[in-house]
Design a protein around this motif. Structure first.
Motif, short mmCIF file in Angstrom:
data_model
loop_
_atom_site.label_atom_id
_atom_site.label_comp_id
_atom_site.label_asym_id
_atom_site.label_seq_id
_atom_site.Cartn_x
_atom_site.Cartn_y
_atom_site.Cartn_z
N LEU A 7 0.81 -1.21 0.00
CA LEU A 7 0.00 0.00 0.00
C LEU A 7 0.85 1.27 0.00
N SER A 8 2.05 1.18 0.54
CA SER A 8 2.87 2.38 0.75
C SER A 8 3.09 3.21 -0.52
N PRO A 9 3.48 2.62 -1.66
CA PRO A 9 3.69 3.47 -2.84
C PRO A 9 2.42 4.12 -3.34
N LEU A 10 1.30 3.43 -3.21
CA LEU A 10 0.02 4.02 -3.62
C LEU A 10 -0.36 5.17 -2.69
N LEU A 11 -0.08 5.01 -1.41
CA LEU A 11 -0.37 6.06 -0.44
C LEU A 11 0.52 7.28 -0.68
N GLU A 12 1.78 7.05 -0.99
CA GLU A 12 2.68 8.16 -1.29
C GLU A 12 2.23 8.91 -2.54
N PRO A 91 -23.17 12.93 -26.39
CA PRO A 91 -21.86 12.89 -25.73
C PRO A 91 -21.92 13.49 -24.33
N PRO A 92 -20.97 13.14 -23.48
CA PRO A 92 -21.02 13.64 -22.10
C PRO A 92 -20.94 15.16 -22.05
N PRO A 93 -21.68 15.80 -21.16
CA PRO A 93 -21.57 17.25 -21.03
C PRO A 93 -20.19 17.66 -20.55
N PHE A 94 -19.75 18.83 -20.99
CA PHE A 94 -18.51 19.40 -20.45
C PHE A 94 -18.79 19.83 -19.02
N THR A 95 -17.85 19.56 -18.11
CA THR A 95 -18.09 19.85 -16.70
C THR A 95 -17.12 20.91 -16.18
N THR A 96 -17.63 21.75 -15.29
CA THR A 96 -16.86 22.85 -14.72
C THR A 96 -15.90 22.35 -13.64
N ILE A 97 -15.03 23.26 -13.20
CA ILE A 97 -14.17 22.94 -12.04
C ILE A 97 -15.05 22.55 -10.86
N ALA A 98 -16.13 23.28 -10.65
CA ALA A 98 -17.02 23.00 -9.52
C ALA A 98 -17.55 21.57 -9.58
N TRP A 99 -17.98 21.15 -10.76
CA TRP A 99 -18.52 19.79 -10.92
C TRP A 99 -17.44 18.75 -10.64
N ARG A 100 -16.27 18.95 -11.25
CA ARG A 100 -15.21 17.95 -11.12
C ARG A 100 -14.70 17.85 -9.68
N LEU A 101 -14.58 18.99 -9.01
CA LEU A 101 -14.08 18.99 -7.64
C LEU A 101 -15.10 18.37 -6.70
N SER A 102 -16.38 18.69 -6.90
CA SER A 102 -17.43 18.08 -6.08
C SER A 102 -17.47 16.56 -6.28
N HIS A 103 -17.33 16.14 -7.52
CA HIS A 103 -17.30 14.70 -7.81
C HIS A 103 -16.15 14.01 -7.08
N LEU A 104 -14.96 14.59 -7.13
CA LEU A 104 -13.80 14.02 -6.44
C LEU A 104 -14.03 13.94 -4.94
N SER A 105 -14.51 15.03 -4.37
CA SER A 105 -14.69 15.11 -2.92
C SER A 105 -15.74 14.11 -2.44
N GLU A 106 -16.83 14.01 -3.21
CA GLU A 106 -17.87 13.05 -2.85
C GLU A 106 -17.33 11.63 -2.90
N TRP A 182 -7.43 2.70 -8.32
CA TRP A 182 -8.39 3.46 -9.13
C TRP A 182 -8.64 4.84 -8.54
N VAL A 183 -8.74 4.96 -7.24
CA VAL A 183 -8.94 6.27 -6.61
C VAL A 183 -7.77 7.19 -6.97
N ASN A 184 -6.56 6.67 -6.94
CA ASN A 184 -5.41 7.49 -7.36
C ASN A 184 -5.56 7.95 -8.80
N GLN A 185 -6.03 7.06 -9.68
CA GLN A 185 -6.22 7.44 -11.08
C GLN A 185 -7.28 8.54 -11.21
N GLU A 186 -8.34 8.45 -10.46
CA GLU A 186 -9.38 9.48 -10.48
C GLU A 186 -8.82 10.82 -10.02
N LEU A 187 -8.03 10.78 -8.96
CA LEU A 187 -7.44 12.02 -8.44
C LEU A 187 -6.49 12.63 -9.47
#
Length: 206
Positions: A7-12, A91-106, A182-187
């Motif tokens: 887990l250590s390298p993924l956590l880093e 096609p998927p809608p273009f998303t704002t910073i607000a959308w993308r950041l909220s998605h990540l945080s959720e 996968w979470v790292n890839q999303e981030l």
């Protein structure tokens, strides 16, 4: 508890990507990639909500209803994030910073709960921020919760299919270490998108 060696390298990687994105949004400096600091301005509310093209998905006041091609506003509170039931618009809608950041945080907040919490949170429980400062705070809180959840697992948990019960991904069918990857890839993915949108916003009148 010491993190399993696998887990250590993924956590880093997670820690570095999380810090880099936070600094990219808040300043006053960020990692430039070559070992030196680059100046960066704090993200404003206008930038956070900026819609660079028509038909964006974003976060909106509930009284204003969902945006174009969205059928609902996800989350809780006075603001919600544009969303739609399956099948999603194509096609998927273009998303704002607000959308993308909220998605990540959720995602971080819910996956932390479904790993080491009550295994109960849903998208309807996640407060959506209508301002940049609140959104960055929520991102940092979600990142801290996910990191704490990771430190609670052992080697056996990393190999357990369905260890995380997050209901909006492949978690029930994947070994937990694959979900951590996968979470790292999303981030990394959405963090790069947010950084690029900041560049476009800064250069929009040049």
């Amino acid at each position: 508890m010491t993190a399993p060696s696998r887990l250590s390298p993924l956590l880093e990687q997670f820690d570095f990507a999380r810090e880099r994105l936070t600094n990219r949004m808040t300043g006053p400096v960020m990692d430039s990639g070559d070992g030196t600091d680059a100046k960066v301005d704090r993200m404003t509310d206008e930038e956070y909500l900026w819609e660079p093209v028509p038909g964006c998905w974003s976060v909106r006041r509930r009284m204003n209803g969902p945006g174009p091609r969205a059928t609902l506003l996800a989350g809780t509170g006075d603001w919600g994030r544009d969303a739609a039931s399956y099948p999603h618009p194509w096609p998927p809608p273009f998303t704002t910073i607000a959308w993308r950041l909220s998605h990540l945080s959720e995602m971080l907040t819910l996956r932390a709960d479904h790993t080491a919490g009550a295994h109960a949170l849903t998208r309807d429980d996640f407060p959506v921020s209508g301002d940049a400062t609140g959104a960055v705070t929520a991102f940092d809180a979600g990142g801290a919760a996910w990191r704490k959840a990771l430190l609670s697992v052992d080697d056996a948990a990393l190999d357990t299919v369905g260890y995380c019960t997050y209901p909006h991904g492949s978690d029930p069918d994947e070994p937990f270490i694959d979900i951590v990857w996968w979470v790292n890839q999303e981030l990394l993915h959405h963090g790069a998108e947010i950084a690029l949108l900041r560049d476009f916003y800064r250069a929009r009148h040049h």
